[in-house]
Design a protein around this motif. Structure first.
Motif, PDB file in Angstrom:
ATOM      1  N   LEU A   1       0.836  -1.202   0.000  1.00 45.34           N
ATOM      2  CA  LEU A   1       0.000   0.000   0.000  1.00 45.34           C
ATOM      3  C   LEU A   1       0.872   1.254   0.000  1.00 45.34           C
ATOM      4  CD1 LEU A   1      -2.693   1.555   0.281  1.00 45.34           C
ATOM      5  CD2 LEU A   1      -2.540   1.139   2.757  1.00 45.34           C
ATOM      6  N   ALA A   2       1.877   1.283   0.863  1.00 42.95           N
ATOM      7  CA  ALA A   2       2.761   2.453   0.967  1.00 42.95           C
ATOM      8  C   ALA A   2       3.499   2.700  -0.346  1.00 42.95           C
ATOM      9  CB  ALA A   2       3.756   2.260   2.113  1.00 42.95           C
ATOM     10  N   GLU A   3       4.064   1.670  -0.934  1.00 42.84           N
ATOM     11  CA  GLU A   3       4.800   1.836  -2.189  1.00 42.84           C
ATOM     12  C   GLU A   3       3.876   2.271  -3.317  1.00 42.84           C
ATOM     13  OE1 GLU A   3       7.567  -0.632  -5.339  1.00 42.84           O
ATOM     14  OE2 GLU A   3       7.515  -1.306  -3.258  1.00 42.84           O
ATOM     15  N   SER A   4       2.685   1.738  -3.347  1.00 45.48           N
ATOM     16  CA  SER A   4       1.727   2.103  -4.398  1.00 45.48           C
ATOM     17  C   SER A   4       1.362   3.579  -4.338  1.00 45.48           C
ATOM     18  CB  SER A   4       0.462   1.252  -4.276  1.00 45.48           C
ATOM     19  OG  SER A   4       0.765  -0.114  -4.447  1.00 45.48           O
ATOM     20  N   VAL A   5       1.077   4.078  -3.149  1.00 41.17           N
ATOM     21  CA  VAL A   5       0.690   5.483  -3.023  1.00 41.17           C
ATOM     22  C   VAL A   5       1.903   6.400  -3.213  1.00 41.17           C
ATOM     23  CG1 VAL A   5       0.812   5.721  -0.499  1.00 41.17           C
ATOM     24  CG2 VAL A   5      -0.853   7.030  -1.761  1.00 41.17           C
ATOM     25  N   GLY A   6       3.072   5.970  -2.765  1.00 43.96           N
ATOM     26  CA  GLY A   6       4.275   6.785  -2.931  1.00 43.96           C
ATOM     27  C   GLY A   6       4.720   6.905  -4.382  1.00 43.96           C
ATOM     28  N   CYS A   7       4.730   5.806  -5.110  1.00 43.14           N
ATOM     29  CA  CYS A   7       5.100   5.855  -6.534  1.00 43.14           C
ATOM     30  C   CYS A   7       4.061   6.630  -7.340  1.00 43.14           C
ATOM     31  CB  CYS A   7       5.255   4.451  -7.098  1.00 43.14           C
ATOM     32  SG  CYS A   7       6.815   3.673  -6.641  1.00 43.14           S
ATOM     33  N   SER A   8       2.810   6.489  -6.981  1.00 43.69           N
ATOM     34  CA  SER A   8       1.750   7.221  -7.684  1.00 43.69           C
ATOM     35  C   SER A   8       1.884   8.721  -7.472  1.00 43.69           C
ATOM     36  CB  SER A   8       0.373   6.729  -7.220  1.00 43.69           C
ATOM     37  OG  SER A   8       0.207   5.375  -7.586  1.00 43.69           O
ATOM     38  N   LEU A   9       2.297   9.123  -6.282  1.00 41.96           N
ATOM     39  CA  LEU A   9       2.510  10.550  -6.017  1.00 41.96           C
ATOM     40  C   LEU A   9       3.650  11.088  -6.881  1.00 41.96           C
ATOM     41  CD1 LEU A   9       1.719  13.076  -4.440  1.00 41.96           C
ATOM     42  CD2 LEU A   9       3.252  12.303  -2.612  1.00 41.96           C
ATOM     43  N   SER A  10       4.724  10.327  -7.011  1.00 38.57           N
ATOM     44  CA  SER A  10       5.819  10.744  -7.900  1.00 38.57           C
ATOM     45  C   SER A  10       5.325  10.855  -9.337  1.00 38.57           C
ATOM     46  CB  SER A  10       6.976   9.739  -7.840  1.00 38.57           C
ATOM     47  OG  SER A  10       7.715   9.887  -6.665  1.00 38.57           O
ATOM     48  N   PHE A  11       4.574   9.863  -9.781  1.00 42.54           N
ATOM     49  CA  PHE A  11       4.034   9.868 -11.142  1.00 42.54           C
ATOM     50  C   PHE A  11       3.200  11.117 -11.416  1.00 42.54           C
ATOM     51  CE2 PHE A  11       0.361   8.893 -13.854  1.00 42.54           C
ATOM     52  CZ  PHE A  11       1.010   8.603 -15.054  1.00 42.54           C
ATOM     53  N   ILE A  12       2.310  11.446 -10.491  1.00 40.63           N
ATOM     54  CA  ILE A  12       1.444  12.627 -10.656  1.00 40.63           C
ATOM     55  C   ILE A  12       2.282  13.906 -10.718  1.00 40.63           C
ATOM     56  CG2 ILE A  12      -0.229  14.087  -9.422  1.00 40.63           C
ATOM     57  CD1 ILE A  12      -1.496  11.713 -10.898  1.00 40.63           C
ATOM     58  N   ASN A  13       3.307  14.008  -9.873  1.00 37.26           N
ATOM     59  CA  ASN A  13       4.145  15.203  -9.882  1.00 37.26           C
ATOM     60  C   ASN A  13       4.949  15.324 -11.170  1.00 37.26           C
ATOM     61  OD1 ASN A  13       4.444  17.033  -7.263  1.00 37.26           O
ATOM     62  ND2 ASN A  13       3.646  15.025  -6.709  1.00 37.26           N
ATOM     63  N   LEU A  14       5.430  14.218 -11.688  1.00 36.69           N
ATOM     64  CA  LEU A  14       6.156  14.252 -12.959  1.00 36.69           C
ATOM     65  C   LEU A  14       5.220  14.598 -14.106  1.00 36.69           C
ATOM     66  CD1 LEU A  14       8.432  11.171 -12.520  1.00 36.69           C
ATOM     67  CD2 LEU A  14       9.170  13.540 -12.719  1.00 36.69           C
ATOM     68  N   LYS A  15       4.056  14.004 -14.093  1.00 40.14           N
ATOM     69  CA  LYS A  15       3.059  14.268 -15.138  1.00 40.14           C
ATOM     70  C   LYS A  15       2.702  15.748 -15.165  1.00 40.14           C
ATOM     71  CE  LYS A  15      -1.558  12.788 -16.473  1.00 40.14           C
ATOM     72  NZ  LYS A  15      -1.322  12.304 -17.810  1.00 40.14           N
ATOM     73  N   ASN A  16       2.563  16.343 -14.010  1.00 42.59           N
ATOM     74  CA  ASN A  16       2.198  17.751 -13.912  1.00 42.59           C
ATOM     75  C   ASN A  16       3.346  18.672 -14.342  1.00 42.59           C
ATOM     76  OD1 ASN A  16       0.156  19.724 -13.011  1.00 42.59           O
ATOM     77  ND2 ASN A  16       1.752  20.295 -11.564  1.00 42.59           N
ATOM     78  N   ALA A  17       4.584  18.228 -14.141  1.00 44.30           N
ATOM     79  CA  ALA A  17       5.745  19.091 -14.396  1.00 44.30           C
ATOM     80  C   ALA A  17       6.266  19.031 -15.830  1.00 44.30           C
ATOM     81  CB  ALA A  17       6.877  18.719 -13.444  1.00 44.30           C
ATOM     82  N   THR A  18       5.903  17.987 -16.578  1.00 42.77           N
ATOM     83  CA  THR A  18       6.475  17.818 -17.912  1.00 42.77           C
ATOM     84  C   THR A  18       5.558  18.346 -19.000  1.00 42.77           C
ATOM     85  OG1 THR A  18       5.598  15.567 -18.002  1.00 42.77           O
ATOM     86  CG2 THR A  18       7.864  15.816 -17.257  1.00 42.77           C
ATOM     87  N   LYS A  19       6.162  18.646 -20.129  1.00 40.20           N
ATOM     88  CA  LYS A  19       5.404  19.127 -21.268  1.00 40.20           C
ATOM     89  C   LYS A  19       4.631  17.980 -21.901  1.00 40.20           C
ATOM     90  CE  LYS A  19       8.981  22.512 -22.168  1.00 40.20           C
ATOM     91  NZ  LYS A  19      10.178  22.776 -22.932  1.00 40.20           N
ATOM     92  N   ASN A  20       3.600  18.295 -22.661  1.00 37.92           N
ATOM     93  CA  ASN A  20       2.750  17.276 -23.277  1.00 37.92           C
ATOM     94  C   ASN A  20       3.535  16.210 -24.027  1.00 37.92           C
ATOM     95  OD1 ASN A  20       0.362  18.256 -22.295  1.00 37.92           O
ATOM     96  ND2 ASN A  20      -0.085  19.515 -24.088  1.00 37.92           N
ATOM     97  N   ALA A  21       4.527  16.606 -24.811  1.00 34.92           N
ATOM     98  CA  ALA A  21       5.288  15.645 -25.607  1.00 34.92           C
ATOM     99  C   ALA A  21       6.122  14.712 -24.739  1.00 34.92           C
ATOM    100  CB  ALA A  21       6.185  16.388 -26.586  1.00 34.92           C
ATOM    101  N   GLU A  22       6.438  15.140 -23.526  1.00 35.15           N
ATOM    102  CA  GLU A  22       7.305  14.350 -22.648  1.00 35.15           C
ATOM    103  C   GLU A  22       6.543  13.578 -21.577  1.00 35.15           C
ATOM    104  OE1 GLU A  22       9.842  17.280 -20.966  1.00 35.15           O
ATOM    105  OE2 GLU A  22      10.873  17.703 -22.830  1.00 35.15           O
ATOM    106  N   LYS A  23       5.213  13.692 -21.526  1.00 34.07           N
ATOM    107  CA  LYS A  23       4.432  13.137 -20.423  1.00 34.07           C
ATOM    108  C   LYS A  23       4.652  11.648 -20.197  1.00 34.07           C
ATOM    109  CE  LYS A  23       0.631  16.346 -19.932  1.00 34.07           C
ATOM    110  NZ  LYS A  23       1.055  17.012 -18.748  1.00 34.07           N
ATOM    111  N   ASN A  24       4.801  10.878 -21.238  1.00 29.31           N
ATOM    112  CA  ASN A  24       4.969   9.432 -21.089  1.00 29.31           C
ATOM    113  C   ASN A  24       6.390   9.003 -21.375  1.00 29.31           C
ATOM    114  OD1 ASN A  24       2.245   8.893 -20.397  1.00 29.31           O
ATOM    115  ND2 ASN A  24       1.689   9.210 -22.531  1.00 29.31           N
ATOM    116  N   ASN A  25       7.332   9.890 -21.155  1.00 28.34           N
ATOM    117  CA  ASN A  25       8.726   9.629 -21.490  1.00 28.34           C
ATOM    118  C   ASN A  25       9.561   9.255 -20.267  1.00 28.34           C
ATOM    119  OD1 ASN A  25      10.697   9.364 -23.427  1.00 28.34           O
ATOM    120  ND2 ASN A  25      11.409  11.467 -23.194  1.00 28.34           N
TER     121      ASN A  25
END
Length: 149
Positions: free
Chosen positions: A63-87
């Motif tokens: 549970l802890a790892e799932s929520v922690g990795c998801s938080l990183s994912f959301i922050n990266l998704k928010n910080a990157t440009k559209n072309a780089e979102k899945n990079n």
């Protein structure tokens, strides 16, 4: 902003299909508007108990790892440009847990808070507690961000 938060939570809950997160019945339920903390919940059932009838520490860490990795994912998704979102990929490279309380039933909640948000590493603290707000475990994890080739 509330609409964007709902969209992000829906995306996280849709990404988990056919994964361990789904098998563990983990559901992402709250994301702060600043994207600095994320809460998920998980029901305790017989499948995640250890042989003595108490919650298995591995289930808590899942549970802890799932929520922690998801938080990183959301922050990266928010910080990157559209072309780089899945990079990029997010991987947990270290997690440490202290289990404080033994429980047998109920709902677990995990609140992940990001403390360091670098280009390559994120450091996250996760508090795991029950519906009565009793602290069950606390964890610290480090995620590495790797660009896809």
């Amino acid at each position: 902003m509330k609409k964007r938060i709902k969209e992000l939570l829906n995306e996280l809950n849709n990404l988990k299909k056919k994964t361990l997160i789904s098998e563990m019945r983990i559901q992402f339920i709250f994301l702060s508007t600043e994207l600095d903390f994320l809460i998920a919940k998980m029901p305790i059932n017989n499948k995640i108990l250890q042989p003595f009838g108490f919650l298995h520490g591995g289930a808590t860490i899942t549970l802890a790892e799932s929520v922690g990795c998801s938080l990183s994912f959301i922050n990266l998704k928010n910080a990157t440009k559209n072309a780089e979102k899945n990079n990029f990929n997010v991987f947990n490279i270290e997690i440490a847990a202290n289990h404080i309380l033994c429980i047998k039933k109920g709902i677990l909640l995990a609140k992940a808070k990001i403390f360091h948000k670098g280009k390559t590493l994120h450091v996250i603290k996760i508090d795991v507690y029950n519906e009565k707000k009793n602290l069950i475990s606390f964890c610290k994890m480090t995620n590495i961000i790797i660009k896809k080739k």
